[in-house]
Write an enzyme that holds these catalytic residues in place. Structure first.
Site, PDB file in Angstrom:
ATOM      1  N   ARG A  43       0.687  -0.773  -0.047  1.00 16.69           N
ATOM      2  CA  ARG A  43      -0.716  -0.243   0.372  1.00 16.69           C
ATOM      3  C   ARG A  43       0.948   1.155   0.081  1.00 16.69           C
ATOM      4  O   ARG A  43      -0.044   2.578  -0.644  1.00 16.69           O
ATOM      5  CB  ARG A  43      -1.280  -0.310   0.827  1.00 16.69           C
ATOM      6  CG  ARG A  43      -2.131  -0.932   1.272  1.00 16.69           C
ATOM      7  CD  ARG A  43      -3.221  -0.607   2.226  1.00 16.69           C
ATOM      8  NE  ARG A  43      -2.738  -0.907   3.046  1.00 16.69           N
ATOM      9  CZ  ARG A  43      -2.391  -1.946   4.122  1.00 16.69           C
ATOM     10  NH1 ARG A  43      -2.656  -3.282   3.692  1.00 16.69           N
ATOM     11  NH2 ARG A  43      -1.921  -2.272   5.324  1.00 16.69           N
ATOM     12  N   GLN A  44       2.362   1.558   1.090  1.00 14.51           N
ATOM     13  CA  GLN A  44       3.171   2.635   0.749  1.00 14.51           C
ATOM     14  C   GLN A  44       3.767   2.265  -0.352  1.00 14.51           C
ATOM     15  O   GLN A  44       3.877   4.121  -0.518  1.00 14.51           O
ATOM     16  CB  GLN A  44       3.593   2.381   1.813  1.00 14.51           C
ATOM     17  CG  GLN A  44       3.186   2.049   3.409  1.00 14.51           C
ATOM     18  CD  GLN A  44       4.015   1.603   4.734  1.00 14.51           C
ATOM     19  OE1 GLN A  44       5.301   1.042   4.197  1.00 14.51           O
ATOM     20  NE2 GLN A  44       3.989   1.624   5.799  1.00 14.51           N
ATOM     21  N   TRP A  58       4.859  14.175 -15.958  1.00 11.73           N
ATOM     22  CA  TRP A  58       5.015  16.092 -15.966  1.00 11.73           C
ATOM     23  C   TRP A  58       5.945  16.639 -16.239  1.00 11.73           C
ATOM     24  O   TRP A  58       6.055  17.571 -16.730  1.00 11.73           O
ATOM     25  CB  TRP A  58       3.552  16.770 -14.444  1.00 11.73           C
ATOM     26  CG  TRP A  58       3.760  17.929 -14.401  1.00 11.73           C
ATOM     27  CD1 TRP A  58       2.792  18.992 -15.629  1.00 11.73           C
ATOM     28  CD2 TRP A  58       5.026  18.870 -13.930  1.00 11.73           C
ATOM     29  NE1 TRP A  58       3.574  20.169 -14.922  1.00 11.73           N
ATOM     30  CE2 TRP A  58       4.224  19.926 -14.508  1.00 11.73           C
ATOM     31  CE3 TRP A  58       6.046  18.498 -13.039  1.00 11.73           C
ATOM     32  CZ2 TRP A  58       4.803  21.300 -13.872  1.00 11.73           C
ATOM     33  CZ3 TRP A  58       6.491  19.818 -12.375  1.00 11.73           C
ATOM     34  CH2 TRP A  58       6.019  21.216 -12.838  1.00 11.73           C
ATOM     35  N   GLU A  80       8.302  -6.304  -4.955  1.00 14.16           N
ATOM     36  CA  GLU A  80       7.168  -6.575  -3.459  1.00 14.16           C
ATOM     37  C   GLU A  80       6.076  -7.696  -3.459  1.00 14.16           C
ATOM     38  O   GLU A  80       5.976  -8.510  -2.673  1.00 14.16           O
ATOM     39  CB  GLU A  80       6.125  -4.801  -3.267  1.00 14.16           C
ATOM     40  CG  GLU A  80       5.586  -5.066  -1.786  1.00 14.16           C
ATOM     41  CD  GLU A  80       6.819  -4.938  -0.935  1.00 14.16           C
ATOM     42  OE1 GLU A  80       5.980  -6.636   0.298  1.00 14.16           O
ATOM     43  OE2 GLU A  80       7.499  -4.479  -0.214  1.00 14.16           O
ATOM     44  N   GLU A  87       7.146 -14.655   0.824  1.00  9.91           N
ATOM     45  CA  GLU A  87       6.293 -14.332   2.909  1.00  9.91           C
ATOM     46  C   GLU A  87       5.148 -15.624   3.172  1.00  9.91           C
ATOM     47  O   GLU A  87       4.739 -15.808   3.988  1.00  9.91           O
ATOM     48  CB  GLU A  87       5.864 -13.011   2.881  1.00  9.91           C
ATOM     49  CG  GLU A  87       7.531 -12.105   2.965  1.00  9.91           C
ATOM     50  CD  GLU A  87       7.131 -11.119   3.800  1.00  9.91           C
ATOM     51  OE1 GLU A  87       5.768 -11.022   4.056  1.00  9.91           O
ATOM     52  OE2 GLU A  87       8.672 -10.416   3.990  1.00  9.91           O
ATOM     53  N   HIS A  98      12.109 -20.698  11.755  1.00  5.72           N
ATOM     54  CA  HIS A  98      13.064 -22.101  10.920  1.00  5.72           C
ATOM     55  C   HIS A  98      14.808 -21.083  10.466  1.00  5.72           C
ATOM     56  O   HIS A  98      14.338 -20.052   9.592  1.00  5.72           O
ATOM     57  CB  HIS A  98      12.716 -22.713   9.700  1.00  5.72           C
ATOM     58  CG  HIS A  98      13.432 -23.768   9.433  1.00  5.72           C
ATOM     59  ND1 HIS A  98      14.053 -23.068   8.571  1.00  5.72           N
ATOM     60  CD2 HIS A  98      13.289 -25.183   9.852  1.00  5.72           C
ATOM     61  CE1 HIS A  98      14.554 -25.054   8.223  1.00  5.72           C
ATOM     62  NE2 HIS A  98      14.634 -25.763   9.521  1.00  5.72           N
ATOM     63  N   LEU A 127      16.751  14.224 -11.570  1.00  2.00           N
ATOM     64  CA  LEU A 127      16.540  15.008 -11.471  1.00  2.00           C
ATOM     65  C   LEU A 127      17.269  15.992 -11.278  1.00  2.00           C
ATOM     66  O   LEU A 127      16.904  17.218 -11.250  1.00  2.00           O
ATOM     67  CB  LEU A 127      15.314  14.943 -10.222  1.00  2.00           C
ATOM     68  CG  LEU A 127      14.178  14.442  -9.912  1.00  2.00           C
ATOM     69  CD1 LEU A 127      13.708  13.806  -8.624  1.00  2.00           C
ATOM     70  CD2 LEU A 127      12.880  14.716 -10.982  1.00  2.00           C
TER      71      LEU A 127
END
Length: 136
Positions: A43-44, A58, A80, A87, A98, A127
């Site tokens: 989500r992040q 842009w 991710e 996981e 383990h 940038l």
């Protein structure tokens, strides 16, 4: 050879052609939904991507730079998702500690970190090169 045993795993899937493609697309959407529901890091990273993607579109950068910036964002999401899959598979086996389970999870986490660092580097270089004149 036993006639009831499929020759390869693709025979176990049961669908072919366009039906297989439609099913695979549905499974992919389900994977995104499960990642959104169960994975805070996902989500992040999606939120970060939702901010940075329009910025990449842009900014006054070359097409190749734009592709690199967007590709890095996509790579973070891909890694991710794979880390979350590792996981989940490990957790399905058991939650007992383990060494190999811990190693697998740590390796997945390290892969996510590498993708994030690559993104930071690519975005930073582009940038800085494009806008360093504003700093002087």
């Amino acid at each position: 050879m036993d006639e009831d045993i499929p020759m390869d795993a693709s025979e176990l899937k049961g669908k072919r052609g366009i039906r297989r493609v439609i099913n695979a697309f549905g499974y992919s959407l389900n994977g995104f939904a499960m990642a959104w529901k169960n994975e805070a890091a996902f989500r992040q990273e999606i939120t970060l991507g939702a901010i940075l993607l329009p910025l990449a579109l842009w900014l006054d950068v070359s097409q190749l730079e734009r592709i690199a910036m967007i590709a890095c964002l996509a790579l973070v999401i891909i890694v991710e998702l794979l880390n979350s899959a590792v996981e989940a598979a490990i957790d399905r086996i058991g939650t007992d500690h383990h060494e190999l389970s811990g190693r697998a999870k740590d390796l997945g986490s390290a892969a996510v970190l590498v993708s994030l660092l690559l993104t930071l580097y690519v975005w930073g270089v582009i940038l800085f090169e494009r806008f360093s004149h504003l700093l002087s």
